[in-house]
Scaffold this active site. Structure first.
Site, mmCIF file in Angstrom:
data_model
loop_
_atom_site.group_PDB
_atom_site.id
_atom_site.type_symbol
_atom_site.label_atom_id
_atom_site.label_comp_id
_atom_site.label_asym_id
_atom_site.label_seq_id
_atom_site.Cartn_x
_atom_site.Cartn_y
_atom_site.Cartn_z
ATOM 1 N N PHE A 152 8.062 3.051 -7.215
ATOM 2 C CA PHE A 152 7.757 3.103 -5.782
ATOM 3 C C PHE A 152 7.143 1.781 -5.373
ATOM 4 C CE2 PHE A 152 5.388 3.631 -1.929
ATOM 5 C CZ PHE A 152 6.280 4.321 -1.130
ATOM 6 N N ASP A 237 3.151 -4.825 -9.504
ATOM 7 C CA ASP A 237 2.774 -4.167 -8.250
ATOM 8 C C ASP A 237 1.522 -3.337 -8.527
ATOM 9 O OD1 ASP A 237 2.405 -2.672 -5.983
ATOM 10 O OD2 ASP A 237 4.525 -2.154 -5.726
ATOM 11 N N LYS A 266 -3.391 -1.481 -0.127
ATOM 12 C CA LYS A 266 -4.198 -0.271 -0.080
ATOM 13 C C LYS A 266 -5.704 -0.566 -0.057
ATOM 14 C CE LYS A 266 -0.817 3.169 -1.163
ATOM 15 N NZ LYS A 266 0.416 2.854 -1.868
HETATM 16 C C1 LIG Z 1 1.720 2.356 -1.376
HETATM 17 C C2 LIG Z 1 2.496 1.448 -2.263
HETATM 18 C C3 LIG Z 1 3.334 0.451 -1.740
HETATM 19 C C4 LIG Z 1 3.630 0.316 -0.269
HETATM 20 O O1 LIG Z 1 2.484 0.084 0.506
HETATM 21 P P1 LIG Z 1 2.535 0.348 2.100
HETATM 22 O O2 LIG Z 1 1.233 -0.193 2.574
HETATM 23 O O3 LIG Z 1 2.694 1.813 2.304
HETATM 24 O O4 LIG Z 1 3.708 -0.420 2.612
HETATM 25 C C5 LIG Z 1 3.948 -0.398 -2.632
HETATM 26 N N1 LIG Z 1 3.764 -0.280 -3.960
HETATM 27 C C6 LIG Z 1 2.973 0.667 -4.495
HETATM 28 C C7 LIG Z 1 2.789 0.741 -5.967
HETATM 29 C C8 LIG Z 1 2.318 1.577 -3.665
HETATM 30 O O5 LIG Z 1 1.575 2.541 -4.188
#
Ligand SMILES: *Cc1c(COP(=O)(O)O)cnc(C)c1O
Length: 411
Positions: A152, A237, A266
Site C-alpha cells: 500500500f 515507504d 502521516k
Molecule cells: C497512508 C500511506 C500512504 C499514503 O498516504 P496518504 O497521506 O493517504 O496519501 C502511503 N504509504 C503508506 C505505507 C501508507 O501507510
C-alpha cells in the site's frame, strides 16, 4: 440524472443526523464505523453524544503523539499568528530549519517537502527514475521499479497501477507502466525481477494495510544487498511504519538497514495537517532542478512549524522508547489471546495485526463491537484488526483495549 432526496435543512444533533449528512453529501469511498467524533485529547476521543472512546487506531499512525499534543498545538498556534503560506516562490523562515532538523533526525542529507503520503511516494518514484536515466544510464523511458505484492503506497493513478488490490484498481485504468510486482518477503523473487533497467525497489519495511505483515528475518538486509549488487536504489515507504511506531525512529533501523530514500508522512504532520517528505541522499535528491517538481503547499510555514515540533518530540527518543516498552507489553497481552479467538498476532512496537480465528466475528463486526465497548480500531481485510494506539497511551489504557478485544473475539 435522477434527483436524489437529500436532507438539506437538517440541523444535526445526534450521531445518526451527522451520518445521514455524510451519506447524502460525501462520496461513498469509505465505510466508517458509526461513531461521530467531536473532540479528542491524548488517547481519547469524545463523540457528539458525549461518549468517550479509547483511540486504538491513531489515524493509521498519523496521531502517534495523540490528539492535540500540547507542544504540537502550541507550535501550530504560534505559527498561525505569524504566517501560514508563502508558496515556494519565496523563502520563509521555517523551511530550511525544518529540512535541516528532519534530515539530522533521520540521518539523511536532503529533504523534499510535500503534503500527502501519496505525493511523497509519487515524488520518490519520479526522482528514482531521474536517477536511473541521469546516473545509472538506463535508456530514456524504460526505467523499472520493483514493488511488493499486497503493497500500500497511496491512491494516485500511478500508485494504484502497481497495487495488487483489485478493489483499489478496478475501473481506474489505463495504468502507468514500469512496475514489477514480486512476493513480499521473497528474496529470490526480488533478485529475479531486477534487470539492467531497474531504478529502484520500493518497499514497506512492515506492510501496514496488508495487515501489519513483518517480513522474514534478514529479508530487509537482503533487499539492501540486492540493491547494492545491482546498482539499484532502495526506497523505504515509512509513511505508516516510521516516526516511532515500531519502537525505532524508522522501522528499517531495527534491521540495521539504511535506504537511499525514505518516504515519510502521516505522523510528520502531528495529526494536525498533512505533511510529507522524501528524505535521502544528496546524490539522488540533488538531481531535482528548478521547475522539474513542486507543490504549492509543500513545505508551507505552518506545515514546517508543526513538522519541526514533531521532530523535536522524536529527537528525545522518549516516544520510540514508549513504543518499544509498551509495545512489548501489548504484544505479550495480545499473545495471550492466541487460542482464545485469535489465531495470530503480528507486528512490532505499538503496532499489531490481530488475526481473528476462523469462526469468530468478521473484522468489521469486531470493530463495531469494539466501538460499542468504547474502543476504536479498524479492520483491514476480512479478519484482521489493526491495533495502533497513540504512543502516549498508558499501560492501563492498553489493558482496557486488550480486554475489550478479548471479549469481542471470545467464543
Ligand atoms: C497512508 C500511506 C500512504 C499514503 O498516504 P496518504 O497521506 O493517504 O496519501 C502511503 N504509504 C503508506 C505505507 C501508507 O501507510
Amino acid at each position: 440524472m435522477t434527483a436524489i432526496a437529500v436532507p438539506t435543512t437538517v440541523t444535526p444533533a445526534h450521531a445518526a443526523d451527522y451520518i445521514a449528512l455524510d451519506e447524502a453529501w460525501s462520496t461513498h469511498n469509505y465505510h466508517p464505523l458509526p461513531v461521530v467524533i467531536s473532540h479528542g485529547e491524548g488517547a481519547w476521543v469524545t463523540d457528539v453524544d458525549g461518549r468517550r472512546y479509547l483511540d486504538f487506531l491513531s489515524g493509521y499512525s498519523s496521531l502517534n503523539f495523540g490528539h492535540r499534543h500540547p507542544a504540537l498545538v502550541a507550535a501550530a498556534v504560534e505559527q498561525l499568528g505569524r504566517v501560514t503560506l508563502t508558496s515556494r516562490a519565496f523563502h520563509h523562515d521555517q523551511f530550511g530549519l525544518f529540512c535541516r532538523e528532519l534530515a539530522e533526525l533521520t540521518g539523511t542529507e536532503m529533504v523534499l517537502a510535500m503534503n500527502s503520503g501519496a505525493e511523497a511516494v509519487e515524488s520518490a518514484i519520479k526522482v528514482a527514475r531521474k536517477w536511473a536515466y541521469q546516473v545509472k544510464g538506463v535508456p530514456e523511458g524504460t526505467a523499472e521499479i520493483v514493488v511488493a505484492g499486497a503493497n500500500f503506497h497511496g491512491r494516485t493513478t500511478t500508485i494504484v497501477s502497481f497495487s495488487t488490490d483489485e478493489v483499489a484498481r478496478a475501473d481506474f485504468g489505463p495504468f502507468t507502466p514500469g512496475f514489477t510486482v514480486v512476493a513480499y518477503g521473497d528474496e529470490q523473487a526480488l533478485r529475479d525481477a531486477i534487470t539492467e533497467r531497474t531504478a529502484a525497489v520500493l518497499i514497506e519495511p512492515i506492510q501496514g494495510e496488508a495487515g501489519i505483515v513483518v517480513p522474514p528475518a534478514g529479508y530487509l538486509a537482503a533487499v539492501r544487498r540486492i540493491c547494492d549488487e545491482n546498482n539499484v536504489l532502495m526506497v523505504a515507504d515509512e509513511i505508516q511504519s516510521g516516526l516511532g511506531r515500531t519502537g525505532e525512529l524508522l522501522a528499517l533501523d531495527d534491521a540495521g538497514v539504511r535506504a537511499d530514500l525514505y518516504t515519510l508522512g502521516k505522523a510528520l504532520g502531528g495529526g494536525i495537517m498533512p505533511v510529507s517528505a522524501v528524505v535521502g541522499s544528496r546524490s539522488v535528491l540533488g538531481l531535482l532542478k528548478p521547475g522539474e517538481h513542486g507543490s504549492t503547499f509543500g513545505g508551507n510555514p505552518l506545515a514546517c512549524a508543526i513538522g519541526r515540533a514533531v521532530v523535536k518530540l522524536l529527537a528525545t527518543g522518549e516516544f520510540q522508547e514508549r513504543s518499544r516498552e509498551l509495545g512489548g507489553y501489548l504484544h505479550a497481552r495480545l499473545g495471550e489471546l492466541v487460542g482464545h479467538g485469535v489465531s495470530e498476532v503480528r507486528g512490532r512496537g505499538l503496532w499489531a495485526g490481530v488475526e481473528i480465528a476462523p469462526g469468530g466475528p468478521k473484522g468489521r463486526e469486531a470493530s463495531e463491537a469494539l466501538a460499542a465497548r468504547g474502543v476504536l480500531c479498524k479492520e483491514t481485510h476480512d479478519s484482521t484488526l489493526r491495533v495502533a494506539p497513540p504512543l502516549v497511551i498508558t499501560r492501563e489504557e492498553l489493558d482496557l483495549g486488550v480486554e475489550a478485544i478479548a471479549a469481542v473475539v471470545a467464543r
